[in-house]
Design a protein around this motif. Sequence first.
Motif, short mmCIF file in Angstrom:
data_model
loop_
_atom_site.label_atom_id
_atom_site.label_comp_id
_atom_site.label_asym_id
_atom_site.label_seq_id
_atom_site.Cartn_x
_atom_site.Cartn_y
_atom_site.Cartn_z
N UNK B 96 3.74 -3.76 -12.17
CA UNK B 96 2.53 -3.98 -11.36
C UNK B 96 1.35 -4.50 -12.19
N UNK B 97 1.13 -4.00 -13.41
CA UNK B 97 0.02 -4.58 -14.18
C UNK B 97 0.17 -6.10 -14.36
N UNK B 100 -0.30 -7.83 -10.92
CA UNK B 100 -1.71 -7.86 -10.51
C UNK B 100 -2.48 -8.93 -11.28
N UNK B 101 -2.21 -9.04 -12.58
CA UNK B 101 -2.90 -10.06 -13.38
C UNK B 101 -2.51 -11.46 -12.92
N UNK B 103 -1.43 -12.33 -9.90
CA UNK B 103 -2.02 -12.49 -8.57
C UNK B 103 -3.49 -12.86 -8.68
N UNK B 131 4.03 -7.64 -2.30
CA UNK B 131 3.36 -6.44 -1.81
C UNK B 131 1.84 -6.62 -1.90
N UNK B 132 1.40 -7.25 -3.01
CA UNK B 132 -0.03 -7.47 -3.18
C UNK B 132 -0.52 -8.64 -2.31
N UNK B 209 -2.21 -6.09 -20.17
CA UNK B 209 -2.48 -5.71 -18.77
C UNK B 209 -2.14 -4.24 -18.54
N UNK B 213 -4.58 -1.01 -17.44
CA UNK B 213 -4.36 -0.12 -16.29
C UNK B 213 -4.28 1.34 -16.74
#
Lengths: 269, 269
Positions: B96-97, B100-101, B103, B131-132, B209, B213
Amino acid sequence: MQQPIAILDSGVGGLTVVKEVMRQLPREKIIYFGDTARTPYGPRPAEEVTRFTREIVDYLIQYRPKMIVIACNTATAVALEDIQSRVIIPVVGVIYPGARAANSSTQTGVVGVIGTEGTIRSGAYEHALKHLSPTIDVISLACPRFVPLVEQGNFRSEETFETVRASLQPLKSDKLDTLILGCTHYPFLVETIAEVMGKDVNLISSDGETAREVSTILQDRNRLQQGEAVPVHQFFCSGDPVMFKRITQQWLGEQIELMPIVWQVPKIG
Amino acid sequence: MQQPIAILDSGVGGLTVVKEVMRQLPREKIIYFGDTARTPYGPRPAEEVTRFTREIVDYLIQYRPKMIVIACNTATAVALEDIQSRVIIPVVGVIYPGARAANSSTQTGVVGVIGTEGTIRSGAYEHALKHLSPTIDVISLACPRFVPLVEQGNFRSEETFETVRASLQPLKSDKLDTLILGCTHYPFLVETIAEVMGKDVNLISSDGETAREVSTILQDRNRLQQGEAVPVHQFFCSGDPVMFKRITQQWLGEQIELMPIVWQVPKIG
């Protein structure tokens, strides 16, 4: 019912955070409060800013948000801990996200911070940066002339360029490689600031960094929105709704025109 | 007593996360476990990777960590939720980190992911990205030849360059503007990967990243380390300690030579 993310600011500056939350977390419902009747917060005493922030939180809490984002550096600097102590949901400010990004980005270890008088006077960025990395050097500069330009919607004029150039002059000779835009209004001026600072200085905006931390924290707490429903955002302001709506639409652009939005002007304070 | 952050990996790849946690959070004590006797995890069945990860967590938990970081994409992909359900402290993966970066970074909306066979087969990055942001396009590619090069300490040879160039060929024609290095070993090869992909592709490394987090989550939970004490890190491996120590010192460089470190080879599994 989808619980929203509540985002508040002294005026329209927090819309930069709204835009990034919409982009990075398109499933999340947002309620926004711009205290446009009492902007700017920068020159006000800390007690007054804390009282205003409490009033807005008390208003927004009736919408049962799952998180509160204080998208205003001045309010974060003076009122974050107070608000955190008053509610049980997570309360995120804009200072640590920017500080963390700068701490991650800098190679020289010299980081600049620009913000309102209130933010700079509070020393909140310096405190946050040194809390993360004790050896970092921080150069702080108040830029009180930037917020009024943004609140007037004056983003790219000759006057704006001259104001930015003159204001940032004290930072030009320093060895900083990273500059934190320590006010949520400043991303409106980011192109001008980049032109003045040159390409060797990495600009850190609170907006994208804060949206990322919102995402991280909601996920850690297992509160990210699931499913495909399109969120209906709500925007509130305390002052002139015509001006507020114009700037909001100008800044959020297409994104907002495609969305059902509720506009309201509640009585507060 | 200072509670450590526990970081684990199939081998030495997780040291990239260790380095960034040391840099971004110099006050935090780290305990690291590299499962060098059983590396690589990439080609192993999911059940086996989950079992190995449980064994390491059971070992590390005796040191009372305040957080567990699964610094291995393969183990994150298949075992993160299992481990989260078994302990009460926060457990963070590396997927996820990075997602997210990416995204946050992509402008074209086309994101590439490279990883081990296990990571790519799991679809974990695609799942996280969608998901994001449901509209994002993801192009995934397994690069099984990269981990062995890193575990041998072979970071910059001609053989390494040729392996990287040939492996990444399928991504060269796509419109992606962001590439996730979806394996904690890959930052060892980042210069070569950057040379092959060209400067228009933004490379996202899990290491920095994930460290960010970790910082965000510890702060949200009010668990960031305070005070000025210098942390004493501990490093464990399940295989040859000489090779492990050599690569660790080579990668962490000066940082580690200045620090008191405990080395151990516990019996596990």
